[in-house]
Design an enzyme around this catalytic site. Structure first.
Site, short mmCIF file in Angstrom:
data_model
loop_
_atom_site.label_atom_id
_atom_site.label_comp_id
_atom_site.label_asym_id
_atom_site.label_seq_id
_atom_site.Cartn_x
_atom_site.Cartn_y
_atom_site.Cartn_z
N PRO A 187 41.73 -25.69 30.33
CA PRO A 187 40.70 -24.86 30.96
C PRO A 187 39.79 -24.15 29.95
O PRO A 187 40.27 -23.51 29.01
CB PRO A 187 41.51 -23.85 31.78
CG PRO A 187 42.81 -24.55 32.05
CD PRO A 187 43.07 -25.35 30.81
N GLU A 188 38.49 -24.30 30.14
CA GLU A 188 37.49 -23.63 29.32
C GLU A 188 36.68 -22.69 30.22
O GLU A 188 37.00 -22.56 31.42
CB GLU A 188 36.58 -24.68 28.65
CG GLU A 188 37.37 -25.64 27.76
CD GLU A 188 36.50 -26.69 27.06
OE1 GLU A 188 35.32 -26.42 26.82
OE2 GLU A 188 37.03 -27.78 26.78
N LYS B 164 37.67 -17.53 27.72
CA LYS B 164 38.68 -18.25 28.51
C LYS B 164 39.74 -17.30 29.07
O LYS B 164 40.76 -17.75 29.60
CB LYS B 164 39.38 -19.30 27.63
CG LYS B 164 38.46 -20.31 26.98
CD LYS B 164 39.29 -21.23 26.08
CE LYS B 164 38.41 -22.02 25.13
NZ LYS B 164 39.18 -22.77 24.13
N ARG C 73 40.39 -32.07 16.16
CA ARG C 73 40.06 -32.34 17.56
C ARG C 73 39.19 -33.59 17.62
O ARG C 73 38.36 -33.81 16.75
CB ARG C 73 39.30 -31.16 18.18
CG ARG C 73 39.99 -29.82 18.01
CD ARG C 73 41.37 -29.78 18.64
NE ARG C 73 41.35 -29.97 20.08
CZ ARG C 73 41.14 -29.00 20.94
NH1 ARG C 73 40.94 -27.78 20.54
NH2 ARG C 73 41.14 -29.26 22.24
#
Ligand SMILES: [Zn+2]
Length: 269
Positions: free
Chosen positions: A2-3, A59, A254
């Site tokens: 979740p962002e 967040k 990433r």
């Protein structure tokens, strides 16, 4: 994971279903998600009280409990909320459940258990201690430019750096860079004024659109406007803008997805 757009929709869900209802009981499904507070303490603090308001920062999500204290939520990899009634199916991986009157329940659900629920005395102090930068959806263009131009390293890493701007992670940094037509490895400090203006505008537009289209729900991809990268985050997928092949590269461990045709590599990079 979740962002900002996902958490913003979790906040709205909590507003709709979890506020102003007296907590009659608590069930801790997994103590692992509690940080700095035991299940027994949390029960004592919440029982007979209710959640009054919500606030999102990056967040992070805060729910004010009566006067002055907060429940803090961080959604880790798979966290979300579920509101349900007796007789409806209990959500799987229900880690913390608040029981309201009229057999209503509000749960923090988290399959992978990287999410956290905390008892927080002061939300402002919490944000300061975490050294979070301004919220990505609220930062103005001037501040955006100043913070970005002082940053060393790749643009994608800068967007994901929570101390620079709070709220953006792996998925939305790719999406924003795709719409701004900037390569993930462009040095953050190398952007000219025009590119920064474009990046700031696209950041705002991407985050706003994702919120509106229901980020945080499983069917988000179906609802996104045409031309978004998100449904094409697969190596070898076609770029929704030019039809070329989507490529990947690593930025600080990433995986970035991008279109090498639409997002030209920086000179010398
Ligand atoms: Zn392309």
């Amino acid at each position: 994971m979740p962002e900002l757009p996902d958490v913003e929709n979790f906040r709205r869900y909590l507003e709709r279903h979890g506020l102003h209802k007296k907590v009659e009981g608590i069930k801790v499904g997994s103590a692992k998600i509690l940080k700095g507070v035991s299940g027994a303490e949390l029960t004592r603090k919440l029982k007979g009280h209710s959640l009054q308001s919500t606030r999102r920062y990056g967040k992070h999500l805060f729910a004010a409990v009566d006067e002055g204290h907060y429940l803090g939520f961080h959604f880790g990899l798979t966290g979300r909320f579920a509101h349900f009634k007796d007789g409806e199916e209990d959500p799987k991986h229900d880690r913390l459940r608040l029981d309201f009157p009229r057999r209503e329940h509000f749960a923090f659900v988290d399959q992978r258990l990287f999410g956290r629920v905390e008892w927080i005395d002061d939300a402002e102090e919490y944000i300061r201690n975490k050294k979070l930068g301004p919220d990505a959806l609220s930062v103005d263009e001037k501040t955006f430019r100043e913070r970005l131009s002082a940053k060393r390293g790749a643009l994608k890493a800068a967007l994901m750096d929570q101390s620079l701007f709070a709220g953006i992670g792996n998925i939305y940094s790719d999406e924003i860079l795709f719409h701004a037509k900037l390569h993930p490895k462009t040095p953050a400090s190398a952007l000219d004024v025009k590119a920064i203006k474009r990046l700031h505008r696209e950041m705002w537009r991407v985050l706003e659109t994702a919120v509106k289209k229901g980020a945080g729900a499983e069917d988000l991809e179906r609802r996104l406007p045409k031309g978004w990268l998100l449904p094409h985050r697969k190596k070898g997928a076609e770029c929704p803008a030019c039809g070329g092949k989507i490529a990947t590269l690593k930025v600080e461990s990433r995986t970035a997805y991008f279109c090498p045709t639409c997002q030209k590599a920086p000179e010398g990079g």
